[in-house]
Write an enzyme that holds these catalytic residues in place. Structure first.
Site, PDB file in Angstrom:
ATOM      1  N   GLU B  47     -26.597  58.702   2.851  1.00 40.44           N
ATOM      2  CA  GLU B  47     -27.743  57.873   2.473  1.00 40.44           C
ATOM      3  C   GLU B  47     -28.090  57.037   3.684  1.00 40.44           C
ATOM      4  OE1 GLU B  47     -26.664  55.656  -1.050  1.00 40.44           O
ATOM      5  OE2 GLU B  47     -25.777  57.454  -1.908  1.00 40.44           O
ATOM      6  N   ASP B  58     -28.783  43.017  -0.968  1.00 45.70           N
ATOM      7  CA  ASP B  58     -27.680  43.261  -0.042  1.00 45.70           C
ATOM      8  C   ASP B  58     -26.928  42.004   0.345  1.00 45.70           C
ATOM      9  OD1 ASP B  58     -27.626  46.151   0.560  1.00 45.70           O
ATOM     10  OD2 ASP B  58     -29.724  45.773   1.058  1.00 45.70           O
TER      11      ASP B  58
END
Ligand SMILES: Cc1ncc(COP(=O)(O)O)c(C=O)c1O
Lengths: 393, 258
Positions: B47, B58
């Site tokens: 990915e 994140d």
């Protein structure tokens, strides 16, 4: 034209809820319940009582004679600066804390730029005995020192946001990350008409008390509820949304939003979103956004921490799109001069955010009969250091 | 041609290892060598993260990699070019993962068409709403043979998991905890109960567990109930220390060796 949010959470092509799955259950819960909760008689009673006896509403609509003379118009100031804690922000935080309790949440988080929303959140958390964490950009903590200490006195933990330009956008990122990590016990009190649906609509409704009062007060003052102009500064757009709300359908009332041009719209150091932005997605909604051609968000700049944001609420993006609101901008210098001018003419030192709205007066040709309402969103106590550093008074 | 992700899960239903890394980190030109080293190390799927200025889902490690990649000049256009260059050199599926805004600015249709042409097999766009996917992406991704994975989290209701399972193609990205990305030492009993619950739902699509996979323990705990796992932050931390193919091989071995 209809300016209400639609069932899917959009205003025209703007709005929606662009959120990672980790936030979906919270946002969905809020979306399903916010209107029902806000419409409960018990909620309304508590909300109205707090607005009246705690916040000090209705705030005055003050006829500013000397300012009117200077600008050849009939100018009224909607005195949100007289709200408890010194800005309109508390209208929203009172509403959201009552809502958070009914959602069964025990902890509160918020982001803040100028610190006004942070203080307003810290205040209602103290009032309700709820734990509170406020994220604030490191740069903003430096330039809005008094508000940082006010939050701390109120028992709130202030966490510096260290990423990006260390301003409002970055504080919002951190608050969202915190919420992702604490989804069940925590409610996020967003401070403006930004974020995923239903926040923009919910915050606009809580702030709409401003225009409701203006209508009643103008009726008494001048015999009808309609001004010719309403002027408000726009960071995310909550004070403007509140001041415009009950006039959106009255097309004969000119609505003016004032953005921060910083050092000039084209200087590369600006926060004038409608002039510089393109449709994009940030902080959960599709809206106008200052960004590079590659879709990276541009760090905005304004002397005022509360307007230093690269987007605007989706409602405003739509109002801009369809031409219902005229957006103008004021530079740092224009705003600072207007702040001094209001101080000298009316004995009111405005917040520097608010000073941008005052600065817009010189951009219009008025006639003495023109009734102009300026939403005086906040007072300048927090900005003394910035005024002192600017120095020209 | 059969979608490489579909094919992968046809031939392998267990211990599927997917590795996430940010395009252009630590250097703009590293994307290809990292992808090749990962395939050589036996990884099943990669990915590649499209860097974004405001990665709200994140944690600090991936935030930093995004910033470094952007400061180094990484762009969507460059990433698509890099994928096109890498594609002939590796056989495993390539997924692009990123926030919506850079994709929107590139142009949704243009992005999808060029990604497919470059040899991308799947997409993960964590802030893309299902409704918008169905309206604006689904027909085209099907036409282009691109799979689209959605996230589910521990707080996702069973009803919604079924809804996501129904519209997903490829695999389902099961986020291990209510958190932003970041390495964890092990999974709690609550998390393991959630993996078990997911497993018992017998979804149509394989689940890969991501967020918090960092060592042999978390790798095994994930594999007990899912088709495999996705490792991100701890691999980014590895790249920061040492991005050589040997170090990458060692990293993968350490992770997958009990
Ligand atoms: C006094 C004042 N006015 C205006 C703003 C800008 O926010 P909004 O556009 O949501 O009213 C702020 C934000 O901090 C503020 O403190």
């Amino acid at each position: 034209m209809n300016f209400q949010v639609n069932k899917q959470g959009y205003y025209g092509r703007f709005g929606g809820a662009y959120i990672p799955e980790m936030l979906y259950p919270n946002i969905e819960d809020l979306r399903e319940r916010y209107l029902a909760i806000m419409n409960e008689p018990e909620f309304q009673k508590e909300f109205q009582e707090l607005l009246q006896h705690y916040v000090g509403r209705p705030t005055p609509l003050y006829r500013a004679k000397r300012l009117s003379e200077k600008y050849n118009a009939t100018i009224f100031l909607k005195r949100e600066d007289l709200c408890h804690t010194g800005a309109h922000k508390i209208n929203n935080t009172i509403g959201q804390i009552l809502l958070a309790k009914r959602l069964g949440k025990q902890k509160i988080i918020a982001e803040t730029g100028a610190g006004q929303h942070g203080v307003a959140t810290a205040t209602v958390c103290a009032l309700m005995g709820m734990e509170c964490i406020v994220y604030m950009g490191q740069l903003d903590m430096d330039r809005q020192r008094p508000n940082v200490e006010r939050m701390r006195i109120l028992g709130t933990t202030v966490v510096p946001a260290m990423s990006g330009n260390k301003t409002l956008k970055d504080a919002t990122n951190e608050a969202m990350r915190h919420w992702i990590n604490h989804p069940t016990d925590t409610h996020y009190i967003i401070g403006s008409v930004v974020g995923p649906h239903p926040y923009p609509d919910m915050v606009a409704r809580f702030q709409s008390v401003i225009s409701m009062e203006i209508r009643n007060q103008l009726q008494t003052e001048v015999g009808n509820p309609y001004p010719d102009y309403i002027i408000a500064c726009v960071g995310g757009g909550s004070n403007a949304a509140g001041a415009f709300y009950h006039y959106l359908q009255e097309e004969h009332v000119a609505l003016v939003g004032v953005e921060a041009a910083g050092k000039g719209v084209d200087s590369g150091e600006s926060a004038a979103t409608t002039a510089l932005g393109k449709p994009g997605v940030l902080h959960g909604s599709k809206t106008l956004l200052m960004q590079t051609p590659d879709g990276q968000v541009i760090e905005p700049y304004s002397i005022s921490a509360g307007l230093d944001y690269p987007g605007i609420g989706p409602l405003h993006a739509h109002l801009f799109d369809v031409g219902r609101v005229q957006f103008v901008s004021a530079t740092d210098d224009e705003a600072m001069e207007a702040g001094i001018e209001l101080s000298r003419l009316e004995g009111i030192i405005p917040a520097i955010e608010t000073a941008h709205a005052i600065a817009a007066l010189s951009k219009f040709e008025f006639t003495p009969d023109d009734i102009v309402v300026i939403n005086l969103s906040g007072r300048g106590d927090k900005d003394l250091e910035t005024y002192i550093r600017w120095g020209k008074y | 041609m059969e979608n490489r992700i579909t094919h992968l899960f046809k031939v392998k239903q267990q211990q599927v290892l997917s590795v996430f890394f940010t395009a252009g980190f630590p250097e703009k030109t590293d994307t290809a060598s990292i992808a090749q080293a990962l395939e050589a190390a036996g990884v099943d799927l990669i990915e590649i993260g499209i860097p974004f200025s405001d990665p709200i889902a994140d944690g600090p490690t991936i935030q930093e990699s995004n910033k470094i990649a952007l400061d180094g000049g990484m762009t969507v256009a460059l990433l698509l070019q890099q994928v096109a260059d890498i594609r002939p050199t590796i056989t495993m599926p390539i997924v692009l993962m990123g926030y919506l805004n850079p994709v929107m600015q590139y142009g949704v249709e243009k992005f999808l068409r060029e990604a497919a042409r470059a040899g991308v097999d799947g997409l993960i766009l964590p802030d893309l709403p299902l409704a918008e996917y169905l309206q604006e992406y689904k027909a085209l991704t099907e036409e282009l043979n691109l799979s689209v994975s959605f996230l589910i989290a521990p707080t996702t209701s069973e009803e919604r998991i079924r809804e996501i399972d129904a519209v997903s193609t490829g695999f389902i990205y099961a986020v291990s905890s209510s958190s932003t990305t970041g390495a964890k030492a092990e999974f709690s009993p609550d998390q393991q109960a959630y993996f078990k619950r997911l497993h018992a739902m017998k979804l149509n699509h394989p689940c890969l567990i991501g967020f918090g996979i960092s060592n042999a323990k978390t790798w095994q705990q994930a594999n007990a109930f899912a088709a495999g796992a996705i490792v991100g932050s701890s691999f980014i931390a590895q790249l920061k220390k040492d991005k050589s193919p040997a170090a990458i091989k060692q990293f993968v071995q350490t992770l997958t060796t009990p």
